[in-house]
Each structure stands twice: as C-alpha cells, then as structure tokens.
Design an enzyme around this catalytic site. Structure first.
Site, PDB file in Angstrom:
ATOM      1  N   GLU A 134      -2.425   5.668  -1.348  1.00 51.83           N
ATOM      2  CA  GLU A 134      -2.431   6.284  -2.685  1.00 51.83           C
ATOM      3  C   GLU A 134      -1.029   6.718  -3.115  1.00 51.83           C
ATOM      4  O   GLU A 134      -0.837   7.750  -3.756  1.00 51.83           O
ATOM      5  CB  GLU A 134      -3.420   7.451  -2.748  1.00 51.83           C
ATOM      6  CG  GLU A 134      -4.848   6.998  -2.544  1.00 51.83           C
ATOM      7  CD  GLU A 134      -5.864   7.855  -3.263  1.00 51.83           C
ATOM      8  OE1 GLU A 134      -5.531   8.425  -4.311  1.00 51.83           O
ATOM      9  OE2 GLU A 134      -6.990   7.949  -2.770  1.00 51.83           O
ATOM     10  N   GLY A 135      -0.042   5.914  -2.758  1.00 47.51           N
ATOM     11  CA  GLY A 135       1.341   6.221  -3.059  1.00 47.51           C
ATOM     12  C   GLY A 135       1.993   6.954  -1.908  1.00 47.51           C
ATOM     13  O   GLY A 135       1.595   8.066  -1.571  1.00 47.51           O
TER      14      GLY A 135
END
Length: 394
Positions: free
Chosen positions: A373-374
């Site tokens: 998620e980054g």
C-alpha cells in the site's frame, strides 16, 4: 468505543480465539487459507462490513471497521488481510462507480459461488481484488504497461498486460484494474476498469511463496486480449490514478489497525513468556532491560491505535485531512510494528527464533506492512511534500 462496538469487538475476539488462532501455525506452514474460519467470518458479517447499507451491506463506520480489523489481525495477519482486501477491491467502485456497478459488485461479494480458479476449493462468498502493481510499476504507477485499447466503434476496450503481487487475485470474481488508454500521457492516461475475472483471457499466473502473511494469496494476473465493455470504466478516462490514490488513502486506516492487532499478539506472547522465564533468581519481567521493552511495546500499541483511529474518524466525517494524516499513520504504525516484533523475538531469546513459538511468525508477518500500500519511503516523500507546501518560502 460505543456499546455496540464493544459487543462487536468481544464477538470477533472470541471468534479468532476459537476459530483462527488454533490453526494459524498450520496454515502458515501450508500457505493455504483457513476456509472454515473464513466462511464463518462471512456468516458473521465480518467480510466487507463497511459496504453501504443501501446496497445490501452492513454500513459500518470506518472506525468500527478498524476495530474489527484489529481483532482479525490479532488472530492471524494473513487471515485478516484476506478478509480486509475485499474492502480494498471494491473501494474504487464505491468512490467513483455508477449505481449499476456498485449494486453488481455488492451482489457479487455477498453471493454463494465457487472460486474462479479450480485449484482452490469451494468458497462461501464472492471476492474482489485491486490490481495496480506491475513488475516495473509499483511505486511509480505512471510506468504502467497494461493497456486498454478502445475498439473503433467505441463499445469495448481490449485489455492486455500483467499485474503482480495482487492479493486475493486467485479467488476474485471481479477486479478493479488500472490500465493505460494512452501510455504517452503517463499518469494522465491511467484509467480504472471494473473487470469480471471470469472473462476469457483473464488468467492467474505465479502464486507467490511468501515470507509472511501466508494465509493471504498473492498472485500474478495476466490479461490477454480481454474484451471489456466501455461501461466497465470506473469514473472517466484518465481518472485512474486519482481513484487509485483515493482508494489507498481510505485503506490506510486499515493498515494502522492491522498493525495494532499484530502488536497486541506480540506483547501478549512476550509478557507471558517473561513471567515464566527465570534468570538470576527472578522472572525476566523483573529485569529492567526487559520491563522497559514491554513498556515500549505498550506505548507503541496505544499511540498507533490513536493515530489509526483518528484517520478512521476523519474518513467517517468526510474530512480531507485524512489524506494528509493517512501516510503518517501508515509509516508510524508499520515502523512501530517492526520494532515491537524485533523486541518480541529478543525477549524470547533463542526460542523467539524457533518455529515452536509464534514469535518468529509475527516478525515475518510484520515486514510487509512497511512495503505494501505504498512503501514507507514513498509515504515519507508524500509527507515531506506536504511539509514543504505548508511552510513554503514566500
């Protein structure tokens, strides 16, 4: 917590103690989902609990969803991730989809049907996946090579490309897929599509053999001349990157609460061990070096929960500040989790390194939270950008 949330948390906690934890080590070894537990979680309404009530969901708040996710992750990180990824998979549709798209997706998620991949057993509910990452386009989404070419009459798009590291892909009935309608435009060419995973040309490639979160399935997805109707666009052409970023923004409260659940499991194991392990005539919990570690673990849990719940509350309020606080929460909570996991292994000493104890599993599970998620490096770039804009020299 409200009284209702207290009841929900107590119910989920009892469920994970009875149904998830006893088999977690076995499923960690096999790398297969505990379908019995998953089906029971579905029947309890714990899958996609925040789906809007007007579409047949339970309509729980982001805060309530965060409490549920914390308990599921306390049970097992891979199991909790499998349950939570359906929320991520449908989020682009809830953000920018049409009424027809929303209803179709919710009905699919709540249906009784077998999985799309014959290698996996029957399952109770539908599944969704979010397909953004590619081998050369993870943090740099603008490098996306998956293409969607519009047919001459404009009625369809033809999808070609490959996605990697896609959670729940092998189970998915539909995927929200980011593809480029014009690669020369970079980010501005990215478009989000709602893709029926049963269409001809959609196939599952490599199933990753992961270090941690092993109850969660992570796979390649291959698109070969997949014909999708023009009505499958979510939002408009060129809005794919914006929708993807909004999706990830809303998912970061879940990352924080998931980290807290795992930290709780680590602290519980470490605290219990420290009371029965005796050195120099007293339990090691009485030794200052160990007691300080336990205290720091509790500090990490409480501060991480506070910032994660603040993000969830801002999301519930529709406050745009959630977008700026989300990356901070994601960095802080996942970094705290990895510190706690390292100290947990240290407290158990040699036993913390052995598979006879769950502590080494917690450490393996923890690392991915700094990556997916980054990555935290990307989050810090976002955070520092906000700082520079706020204090820009006039």
């Amino acid at each position: 917590m409200t009284e209702e949330e207290k009841d929900i948390v107590a119910m989920v906690h009892e469920f994970v103690l009875k149904e998830v934890r006893p088999k977690a080590a076995e499923h960690d070894r096999t790398g297969e989902l505990d379908w019995d537990a998953y089906n029971k979680a579905f029947e309890m309404g714990l899958i996609c609990a925040d789906l809007p009530a007007e579409y047949g969901g339970q309509g729980m708040s982001a805060v309530t969803g965060a409490w549920i996710r914390e308990e599921l992750m306390y049970g097992d990180a891979g199991f909790g991730l499998t349950c939570g990824t359906n929320n991520l998979g449908i989020k682009p549709v809830l953000i920018a989809g049409t009424e027809e798209q929303k209803r179709w997706c919710v009905e699919t998620l709540m249906s009784d049907k077998p999985g799309r991949d014959p290698r996996w057993p029957q399952k109770r509910s539908g599944f969704a996946a979010f397909a953004l990452t590619e081998p050369d386009a993870g943090s740099d989404a603008g490098a996306c090579r998956t293409t969607a070419d519009k047919t001459p009459d404009g009625s369809e798009y033809i999808l070609n490309g490959r996605k990697c590291f896609i959670t729940n892909a092998c189970y998915a009935d539909f995927m929200c897929v980011v593809a480029s309608v014009d690669r020369s435009l970079g980010y501005k060419g990215l478009t989000m599509f709602l893709v029926d995973a049963h269409l001809p040309g959609v196939s599952i490639g490599k199933h990753e053999d992961k270090m941690g979160i092993r109850q969660s399935a992570t796979c390649d997805v291959i698109f070969e001349d997949v014909h999708i109707p023009a009505s499958a666009i979510i939002g408009k052409e060129g809005e794919g990157f914006k929708i993807a970023m909004k999706t990830l923004e809303q998912g970061r409260a879940g990352v924080g609460s998931g980290c807290v659940g795992i930290m709780r499991a680590i602290l519980e194991e470490a605290a219990k061990y420290s009371q029965v392990r005796v050195t120099m005539g007293k339990p090691i919990c009485k030794q200052q070096a160990i007691s300080s570690k336990l205290a720091d673990m509790q500090i990490a849990i409480e501060t991480s929960r506070a910032i994660g719940m603040k993000v969830a509350a801002l999301l519930d309020a529709g406050d745009p500040a959630a977008a700026a606080l989300g990356p901070i929460a994601k960095c802080y909570c996942s970094d705290a989790l990895n510190r706690v996991a390292t100290e947990g292994v240290q407290i158990l000493g040699g036993y913390g390194y052995m598979r006879d104890y769950p502590m080494e599993k917690y450490m393996r599970d923890a690392k991915i939270f700094q990556i997916f998620e980054g990555t935290n490096e990307i989050q810090r770039m976002v955070i520092s950008g906000d700082v520079i804009r706020k204090y820009k020299v006039k």
